[in-house]
Design a protein around this motif. Structure first.
Motif, PDB file in Angstrom:
ATOM      1  N   ALA A   1       0.693   5.065   0.553  1.00 14.56           N
ATOM      2  CA  ALA A   1      -0.237   6.034   1.132  1.00 14.56           C
ATOM      3  C   ALA A   1       0.057   7.468   0.721  1.00 14.56           C
ATOM      4  CB  ALA A   1      -0.225   5.929   2.659  1.00 14.56           C
TER       5      ALA A   1
ATOM      6  N   GLY B   1      -4.258  -5.429   3.831  1.00 13.65           N
ATOM      7  CA  GLY B   1      -3.201  -5.153   4.803  1.00 13.65           C
ATOM      8  C   GLY B   1      -2.617  -6.371   5.485  1.00 13.65           C
TER       9      GLY B   1
ATOM     10  N   GLY C   1      -0.711   0.880   6.538  1.00 19.98           N
ATOM     11  CA  GLY C   1      -1.343   1.546   5.412  1.00 19.98           C
ATOM     12  C   GLY C   1      -2.830   1.268   5.333  1.00 19.98           C
ATOM     13  N   ALA C   2      -3.212   0.025   5.594  1.00 24.89           N
ATOM     14  CA  ALA C   2      -4.631  -0.341   5.565  1.00 24.89           C
ATOM     15  C   ALA C   2      -5.408   0.422   6.628  1.00 24.89           C
ATOM     16  CB  ALA C   2      -4.790  -1.846   5.767  1.00 24.89           C
TER      17      ALA C   2
ATOM     18  N   PHE D   1       2.194  -3.143  -5.589  1.00 24.64           N
ATOM     19  CA  PHE D   1       1.333  -2.244  -4.811  1.00 24.64           C
ATOM     20  C   PHE D   1      -0.103  -2.403  -5.303  1.00 24.64           C
ATOM     21  CE2 PHE D   1       5.434  -0.697  -3.809  1.00 24.64           C
ATOM     22  CZ  PHE D   1       5.324  -0.098  -2.556  1.00 24.64           C
TER      23      PHE D   1
ATOM     24  N   ALA E   1      -2.814  -1.341  -3.528  1.00 24.25           N
ATOM     25  CA  ALA E   1      -3.703  -0.284  -3.013  1.00 24.25           C
ATOM     26  C   ALA E   1      -2.881   0.984  -2.857  1.00 24.25           C
ATOM     27  CB  ALA E   1      -4.322  -0.679  -1.674  1.00 24.25           C
ATOM     28  N   LEU E   2      -3.536   2.124  -3.001  1.00 30.03           N
ATOM     29  CA  LEU E   2      -2.839   3.392  -2.812  1.00 30.03           C
ATOM     30  C   LEU E   2      -3.821   4.485  -2.427  1.00 30.03           C
ATOM     31  CD1 LEU E   2      -3.398   5.415  -5.458  1.00 30.03           C
ATOM     32  CD2 LEU E   2      -1.769   3.881  -6.548  1.00 30.03           C
ATOM     33  N   ARG E   3      -3.245   5.548  -1.875  1.00 26.74           N
ATOM     34  CA  ARG E   3      -3.979   6.779  -1.581  1.00 26.74           C
ATOM     35  C   ARG E   3      -3.365   7.893  -2.412  1.00 26.74           C
ATOM     36  NH1 ARG E   3      -3.591  10.194   4.052  1.00 26.74           N
ATOM     37  NH2 ARG E   3      -1.412  10.018   3.418  1.00 26.74           N
TER      38      ARG E   3
ATOM     39  N   ILE F   1       0.855  -1.198   0.000  1.00 30.01           N
ATOM     40  CA  ILE F   1       0.000   0.000   0.000  1.00 30.01           C
ATOM     41  C   ILE F   1       0.887   1.242   0.000  1.00 30.01           C
ATOM     42  CG2 ILE F   1      -1.797   1.274   1.242  1.00 30.01           C
ATOM     43  CD1 ILE F   1      -2.441  -1.481   2.649  1.00 30.01           C
TER      44      ILE F   1
ATOM     45  N   THR G   1       1.677  -2.270   4.769  1.00 29.85           N
ATOM     46  CA  THR G   1       0.646  -3.310   4.810  1.00 29.85           C
ATOM     47  C   THR G   1      -0.355  -2.998   5.927  1.00 29.85           C
ATOM     48  OG1 THR G   1       2.184  -4.673   6.141  1.00 29.85           O
ATOM     49  CG2 THR G   1       2.080  -5.115   3.778  1.00 29.85           C
TER      50      THR G   1
END
Length: 411
Positions: A93, A394, A383-384, A133, A135-137, A91, A380
């Motif tokens: 972020a 995560g 970040g989740a 990766f 997931a990301l923000r 992840i 992980t």
């Protein structure tokens, strides 16, 4: 009266017990969906405990984890990763998905349409996926068309391939601040954009605009920054009152707030205002670290991007004024990060750099004083939690998405 149980009664009781056990097993089987696939992991890292299990089997139903088993499941197609180490999908972020990450010119965003930035974004998202990766923000953009939100929605609907996304809208910034895209001469200036806010009421309007168009997070520019040629990273830009209003409006709408904050005073003002995360925190002092610990504020330190800037220099069109700021601020980074570790701040992984280097932050975190398992947790477990998705991503646990990252084991 003889209270001893007759043999027939004992046999009946035993049969009833067996029947109840059978019914319970049938009920459990009915509740748990059948595995559709499995993965054999040579080594499986539990990021929550740090435990490493060898020859573990991850049972999967469609896209969710059913359970972790010690033995191969019968009749289930199994992917053999016995030569690999398996960890949860990673992840990031602090991402910026739009545009060409190799163009560091201060006016690069003005030379590209929202549509072209978004097409670059489709390309960039594939690179995040290629690096593991899942997931990301997105930490905000300067795009009036909100291309990052279109990408997030397109991933959710299955229109394009990409990491699971949450996203900020546009940078909420003072006029002439770090999030002001207008770096042109005074007689060539742009029409004032809706993300520019010099008063408390203007901040409220800017936040409402982002919420209107679907932002998950609000991105505030608490201080100046490094990459632009006009702001001073040491100076607080948005006032504490402005940031408190942004937090009030965002939290009332169920949204979270992140603050770009590099200078010490701006960091402390943002924390007192109630933001959920501090981005960078590069010149954080002892008081700032203590405030963050007390408030439970997250830190996304983005260590590598500042270090990498010294290597790329002016080669990608960067303004010399911006580069000079980068040289000065990187000296502050190490001591600030050590304060963050000493105060046990909640830390999440963020690269804030050319996506081709998205994995480099791990080394920077470890070199800065983190243990390898804690560095892995930033991308992980932590970040989740920061993204509000701990029930889905995560960790590799039952019920969560089967997002896996694999590394080949050394021979």
């Amino acid at each position: 009266m003889d209270t001893r149980r007759r043999p027939e009664a004992r046999r009946f009781t035993a049969c009833a017990g067996i029947l109840l056990c059978s019914l319970a097993a049938i009920a459990l089987a009915q509740q748990e969906p059948a595995a559709t696939s499995a993965v054999r992991a040579g080594m499986l890292i539990d990021v929550r405990t740090g435990r490493v299990t060898t020859n573990a089997y991850i049972l999967i139903a469609k896209d969710r984890i059913l359970r972790i088993a010690d033995f191969p499941p019968a009749g289930v197609p199994t992917i053999d990763l016995s030569r690999y180490t398996v960890v949860p999908g990673l992840i990031d972020a602090h991402a910026h998905v739009l545009g060409n990450p190799k163009d560091q010119a201060s006016a690069s965003g003005l030379r590209m349409s929202s549509a072209q930035k978004t097409l670059w974004g489709v390309h960039n998202l594939q690179t995040w996926m290629d690096h593991g990766f899942t997931a990301l923000r997105d930490a905000g953009e300067n795009d009036l068309g909100y291309g990052q939100l279109a990408l997030r929605n397109s991933i959710e609907s299955g229109l394009i391939r990409g990491p699971r996304m949450v996203s900020a809208g546009n940078f909420v910034s003072v006029n002439g601040g770090h999030g002001d895209a207008d770096v042109l001469a005074p007689d060539q200036q742009l029409v004032r954009r809706p993300n520019i806010a010099d008063t408390v009421d203007e901040v409220s309007r800017a936040v409402r605009q982002d919420i209107k168009y679907g932002a998950d997070w609000i991105k505030l520019m608490a201080t100046g920054g490094v990459m632009d040629p006009i702001s001073d990273y040491r100076v607080e830009e948005l006032s504490e009152e402005q940031m408190a209003k942004a937090v009030e409006v965002a939290h009332r709408a169920g949204k979270k707030v992140m603050a770009h904050a590099e200078g010490a005073e701006g960091i402390k003002a943002a924390v007192r205002a109630g933001v959920d995360s501090i981005e960078h925190g590069t010149v954080m002092d002892e008081e700032g670290a203590r405030l963050m610990e007390q408030h439970g504020t997250w830190l996304v330190p983005t260590l590598f991007c500042f270090q990498h800037d010294l290597q790329t220099g002016l080669s990608q069109g960067r303004d010399p004024v911006s580069f000079a700021k980068g040289v000065a601020i990187v000296k502050e980074q190490g001591p600030a990060f050590k304060r963050a570790l000493a105060h046990h701040l909640k830390i999440a992984y963020g690269v804030d750099d050319d996506v081709d280097f998205v994995s480099k932050e791990f080394g920077a975190l470890v070199n800065g004083g983190m243990t390898p398992i804690d560095a892995l947790r930033t991308a992980t477990l932590n970040g989740a939690e920061l993204l509000g998705r701990s029930n889905e991503i995560g960790t590799l646990e039952p019920g969560k998405f089967a997002d896996l990252e694999v590394y080949k084991n050394p021979k």
